[in-house]
Design an enzyme around this catalytic site. Sequence first.
Site, PDB file in Angstrom:
ATOM      1  N   LEU A 143       0.876  -1.176   0.000  1.00  0.00           N
ATOM      2  CA  LEU A 143       0.000   0.000   0.000  1.00  0.00           C
ATOM      3  C   LEU A 143       0.907   1.218   0.000  1.00  0.00           C
ATOM      4  CD1 LEU A 143      -2.705  -0.784   2.751  1.00  0.00           C
ATOM      5  CD2 LEU A 143      -3.033  -0.830   0.275  1.00  0.00           C
ATOM      6  N   ASP A 144       0.505   2.282  -0.709  1.00  0.00           N
ATOM      7  CA  ASP A 144       1.281   3.524  -0.662  1.00  0.00           C
ATOM      8  C   ASP A 144       1.373   4.010   0.781  1.00  0.00           C
ATOM      9  OD1 ASP A 144       1.482   3.463  -3.405  1.00  0.00           O
ATOM     10  OD2 ASP A 144      -0.151   4.889  -3.744  1.00  0.00           O
ATOM     11  N   ARG A 145       2.407   4.768   1.063  1.00  0.00           N
ATOM     12  CA  ARG A 145       2.652   5.234   2.429  1.00  0.00           C
ATOM     13  C   ARG A 145       1.440   5.963   3.026  1.00  0.00           C
ATOM     14  NH1 ARG A 145       7.371   9.506   4.373  1.00  0.00           N
ATOM     15  NH2 ARG A 145       6.976   9.282   6.596  1.00  0.00           N
ATOM     16  N   ARG A 245      -5.261   6.333  -7.916  1.00  0.00           N
ATOM     17  CA  ARG A 245      -5.018   7.779  -7.849  1.00  0.00           C
ATOM     18  C   ARG A 245      -4.967   8.399  -9.246  1.00  0.00           C
ATOM     19  NH1 ARG A 245       0.147   7.858  -3.946  1.00  0.00           N
ATOM     20  NH2 ARG A 245      -0.022  10.131  -4.242  1.00  0.00           N
TER      21      ARG A 245
END
Length: 319
Positions: A143-145, A245
């Site tokens: 998962l992205d930060r 995104r």
Amino acid sequence: MKTETPSVKIVAIAADEAGQRIDNFLRTQLKGVPKSMIYRILRKGEVRVNKKRIKPEYKLEAGDEVRIPPVRVAEREEEAVSPHLQKVAALADVILYEDDHILVLNKPSGTAVHGGSGLSFGVIEGLRALRPEARFLELVHRLDRDTSGVLLVAKKRSALRSLHEQLREKGMQKDYLALVRGQWQSHVKTVQAPLLKNILQSGERIVRVSQEGKPSETRFKVEERYAFATLVRCSPVTGRTHQIRVHTQYAGHPIAFDDRYGDREFDQQLTEAGTGLKRLFLHAAALKFTHPGTGEVMRIEAPMDNALKRCLQVLRNAK
């Protein structure tokens, strides 16, 4: 400077640990020990398999006996971990499910899944500190930060292989919740747009829609509407970097507080509305997969944090 000298350790290799290289195995056993030191003790013959010297590329077999020598860990290296002890302890509170095969947690926003790129702390390092007895802990996906939500970790190599196969064969379903700008049109149920990853001179990764990119598909469903925003459920069919995104941006509805693909005016609107939001509104809400040990189909949900809940409540009240 004090040093701590642990004793010699003899480890018998289990069937699900077979097939991995000895250097990778040692990295899971000697947590926090630099790679350079691991290669040094291999080179010097201090690590033995079945009482014989081996090379770093040696692949372990079931039943192998690995002798791991005492490794001196400098106290100042351990001190570097101490600022993160609170984060490690906090991880214990966000575990959603755990058994002998897997561990599932609700990753907080702002925490990277891996240390590196200037970050000394990541979820996987934290879990290894939290579970020092665990012989195997590896991320199944990322998962992205700044994205929060369901994160799946394998506790056995066989579990990792099974879950990776499900990812490849699209047997795993991920559902995200995103707050996007404007009124998402209900008839827009799918975005198919090829994505190309670029690395800027700064080292930052930026993804854009390009015919030269990889085929990418995300499915969308409207969950709730507000005056100037929409909460959408996003289900990626493919798993490209920053896919949701970029696909929401491409559809004309960027995600709230996305510092790479977002819209500052939209963020300002949310601030002026009193939402208090300061983080990316992208949350991995649910994950459906087949349990690698039992074959049971599981669906694990992760609740949103208070910042996201509060934001939605403010928007509801303003309708």
